[in-house]
Design a protein around this motif. Structure first.
Motif, mmCIF file in Angstrom:
data_model
loop_
_atom_site.group_PDB
_atom_site.id
_atom_site.type_symbol
_atom_site.label_atom_id
_atom_site.label_comp_id
_atom_site.label_asym_id
_atom_site.label_seq_id
_atom_site.Cartn_x
_atom_site.Cartn_y
_atom_site.Cartn_z
ATOM 1 N N LEU A 113 2.001 6.630 -6.886
ATOM 2 C CA LEU A 113 0.940 7.492 -7.428
ATOM 3 C C LEU A 113 1.223 8.958 -7.147
ATOM 4 O O LEU A 113 0.976 9.825 -8.001
ATOM 5 C CB LEU A 113 -0.415 7.090 -6.842
ATOM 6 N N GLU A 114 1.713 9.272 -5.948
ATOM 7 C CA GLU A 114 1.994 10.672 -5.621
ATOM 8 C C GLU A 114 3.131 11.219 -6.473
ATOM 9 O O GLU A 114 3.126 12.397 -6.827
ATOM 10 C CB GLU A 114 2.314 10.814 -4.129
ATOM 11 N N ASN A 115 4.089 10.378 -6.812
ATOM 12 C CA ASN A 115 5.189 10.825 -7.678
ATOM 13 C C ASN A 115 4.754 10.897 -9.140
ATOM 14 O O ASN A 115 5.212 11.757 -9.886
ATOM 15 C CB ASN A 115 6.398 9.893 -7.546
ATOM 16 N N GLY A 116 3.874 9.976 -9.566
ATOM 17 C CA GLY A 116 3.477 9.897 -10.969
ATOM 18 C C GLY A 116 2.416 10.897 -11.377
ATOM 19 O O GLY A 116 2.398 11.354 -12.521
ATOM 20 N N ASP B 6 -0.376 1.199 -14.605
ATOM 21 C CA ASP B 6 -1.739 1.051 -15.131
ATOM 22 C C ASP B 6 -2.701 2.045 -14.480
ATOM 23 O O ASP B 6 -3.543 2.648 -15.158
ATOM 24 C CB ASP B 6 -2.238 -0.378 -14.903
ATOM 25 N N ILE B 7 -2.574 2.214 -13.178
ATOM 26 C CA ILE B 7 -3.470 3.144 -12.474
ATOM 27 C C ILE B 7 -3.201 4.586 -12.932
ATOM 28 O O ILE B 7 -4.144 5.358 -13.153
ATOM 29 C CB ILE B 7 -3.291 3.012 -10.945
ATOM 30 N N ILE B 8 -1.942 4.945 -13.112
ATOM 31 C CA ILE B 8 -1.599 6.294 -13.571
ATOM 32 C C ILE B 8 -2.193 6.536 -14.965
ATOM 33 O O ILE B 8 -2.730 7.617 -15.229
ATOM 34 C CB ILE B 8 -0.067 6.507 -13.552
ATOM 35 N N ALA C 149 0.834 -1.207 0.000
ATOM 36 C CA ALA C 149 0.000 0.000 0.000
ATOM 37 C C ALA C 149 0.865 1.252 0.000
ATOM 38 O O ALA C 149 0.589 2.212 -0.736
ATOM 39 C CB ALA C 149 -0.928 -0.006 1.205
ATOM 40 N N ILE C 150 1.917 1.256 0.792
ATOM 41 C CA ILE C 150 2.804 2.421 0.833
ATOM 42 C C ILE C 150 3.552 2.570 -0.483
ATOM 43 O O ILE C 150 3.764 3.690 -0.976
ATOM 44 C CB ILE C 150 3.772 2.316 2.029
ATOM 45 N N GLN C 151 3.922 1.445 -1.084
ATOM 46 C CA GLN C 151 4.602 1.490 -2.386
ATOM 47 C C GLN C 151 3.688 2.094 -3.454
ATOM 48 O O GLN C 151 4.107 2.938 -4.247
ATOM 49 C CB GLN C 151 5.024 0.073 -2.789
ATOM 50 N N VAL C 152 2.418 1.701 -3.460
ATOM 51 C CA VAL C 152 1.461 2.258 -4.425
ATOM 52 C C VAL C 152 1.234 3.740 -4.131
ATOM 53 O O VAL C 152 1.163 4.563 -5.050
ATOM 54 C CB VAL C 152 0.131 1.466 -4.383
#
Length: 172
Positions: A110-113, A165-167, A103-106
């Motif tokens: 996401l915050e960086n991407g 994929d989420i980005i 979860a922390i990795q995601v």
């Protein structure tokens, strides 16, 4: 036979302030009595002033000033569709640390991407054996529910691919 009662004159003569005996023993009651006697001798203190609250960094609606005036930003009251899709919720089980690591990795990916995205980790009580990534409006990116140990479905995921994929879904 009982001793005679003393008169007031005799009592005043007998009352002499003696210094407290120096004992090495300190009990709860003696500490309380000492504190009360010191409180009687001290001057009443002025009430402490309240600290002024810091203003929120961004997206804050309420700003408190030292003279207790409240200012409300009118423009932040309405949320457009982009703002809702910019919030991602990650629900992860607290049963095992592997959920938290992913979860922390995601979240960091996401915050960086995606600039300006808000990622929430477990805003509500998480379900058991659950690892789910969804947008706030309900679109699910990944949903792994009712997993049993050793959580193979989650461990088989390549988190870098999942993040990319989420980005793409958020931007496109």
């Amino acid at each position: 036979m009982a001793p005679r009662k003393r008169t007031k004159n005799q009592e005043e003569d007998l009352v002499v302030e003696k210094p407290a005996p120096a004992t090495s023993r300190l009990t709860r009651s003696s500490a309380r009595l000492a504190a009360n006697s010191k409180a009687d001798l001290t001057v009443t203190e002025l009430p402490k002033s309240k600290k002024a609250k810091r203003a929120p960094k961004e997206n804050g609606k309420v700003e408190e000033v030292e003279n207790k005036e409240v200012k409300v930003d009118v423009g932040l009251g309405k949320l457009d569709k982009d703002a809702k899709s910019r919030t991602v919720v990650i629900e992860h089980c607290k049963q095992c640390q592997s959920f938290k690591k992913r979860a922390i990795q995601v979240q960091t990916g996401l915050e960086n991407g995606v600039p300006g995205i808000t990622v929430l980790l477990n805003p509500d009580k998480p379900r058991r054996g659950c690892f789910e990534i969804r947008s706030e409006d309900g679109e699910k990116f990944i949903s792994l529910l009712d997993m049993k140990r050793p959580f193979t479905r989650m461990k088989e995921l390549n988190m870098d691919e999942v993040i990319s994929d989420i980005i793409e879904k958020i931007k496109g």
